[in-house]
Design an enzyme around this catalytic site. Structure first.
Site, PDB file in Angstrom:
ATOM      1  N   SER A 127       0.808  -1.222   0.000  1.00 13.73           N
ATOM      2  CA  SER A 127       0.000   0.000   0.000  1.00 13.73           C
ATOM      3  C   SER A 127       0.841   1.272   0.000  1.00 13.73           C
ATOM      4  O   SER A 127       0.323   2.352  -0.256  1.00 13.73           O
ATOM      5  CB  SER A 127      -0.945   0.017   1.212  1.00 13.73           C
ATOM      6  OG  SER A 127      -0.220   0.105   2.421  1.00 13.73           O
ATOM      7  N   LYS A 165      -0.136   4.668   6.766  1.00 12.95           N
ATOM      8  CA  LYS A 165      -0.600   5.584   5.720  1.00 12.95           C
ATOM      9  C   LYS A 165      -0.045   6.985   5.966  1.00 12.95           C
ATOM     10  O   LYS A 165       0.417   7.311   7.059  1.00 12.95           O
ATOM     11  CB  LYS A 165      -2.140   5.667   5.718  1.00 12.95           C
ATOM     12  CG  LYS A 165      -2.853   4.369   5.385  1.00 12.95           C
ATOM     13  CD  LYS A 165      -2.707   3.995   3.931  1.00 12.95           C
ATOM     14  CE  LYS A 165      -3.522   2.753   3.590  1.00 12.95           C
ATOM     15  NZ  LYS A 165      -2.962   1.537   4.216  1.00 12.95           N
TER      16      LYS A 165
END
Length: 205
Positions: A127, A165
């Site tokens: 990711s 993230k």
């Protein structure tokens, strides 16, 4: 020539060397695992493979105590510090504990400022590939509870799941942005920040 060993490698080497000096024979893999609280013999195999590759021991296949010391000239690395490996971090999953509870990773002391509380997580998944964080990379995490826009953070969601993230504070929500063009951002109103990434370490086999 003296060989450089890191903390856990040197601990295991010293244990083997001491066992041979005291009893006249090497410890078994199970005895090594029990001495260091390791739940998996595969972890012991990995450490022994490193010691053998560095020319410090020889292993004899099929022998229960088949470890021979070849060189006892070892030194510690002067410019490294050991940080604990706390677990794995993947998108949308709880932080998975590392299989060796005493595992550490040597990192350059310049990556950690005096007074910082830091630890290591190992990345799982893709990711964050566009930010250069690949599956299997080790991440140096500085423990913080607040973040600035753009920081790469370890965020724990209300459901207990953790994610890695980029953090962005918006008007009425928080955007957790992946660094992968095939993935969409996550929008939440409340998270627990466990730390931010300050360095990425990649090991090549």
């Amino acid at each position: 020539m003296a060989k450089v060993l890191y903390k856990r490698q040197k601990q295991i080497f010293d244990f083997i060397n001491g066992n041979i000096s005291k009893y006249g024979y090497a410890p078994t893999l199970t005895e090594i695992a029990e001495n260091f609280g390791l739940s998996s013999l595969s972890t012991v195999h990995e450490h022994l493979a490193v010691l053998e590759k560095k020319g410090l021991i020889r292993r004899y296949k099929g022998a229960v105590r088949g470890i021979e010391i070849l060189d006892d000239g070892v030194i510690d690395h002067p410019n490294l510090i050991e940080l604990p490996i706390m677990g794995f971090i993947a998108c949308g999953e709880p932080i998975e504990p590392y299989n060796d509870p005493g595992a550490t990773l040597p990192v350059n002391s310049g990556l950690v400022r005096a007074g910082d509380h830091s630890y290591i997580l190992q990345a799982k998944g893709d990711s964050m590939v566009d930010d250069g964080i690949l599956n299997g990379d080790y991440l140096v995490i500085k423990e913080v509870r607040e973040a600035r826009d753009g920081d790469i953070i370890v965020a724990v969601l209300k459901n207990g799941f953790a994610t890695l993230k980029r953090y962005y504070k918006e008007l009425n929500r928080i955007r957790l942005q992946p660094a992968n063009s095939t993935m969409s951002p996550m929008y939440v109103t409340d998270i627990e920040i466990r730390g931010k990434v300050v360095a990425v370490i990649r090991q090549f086999s």
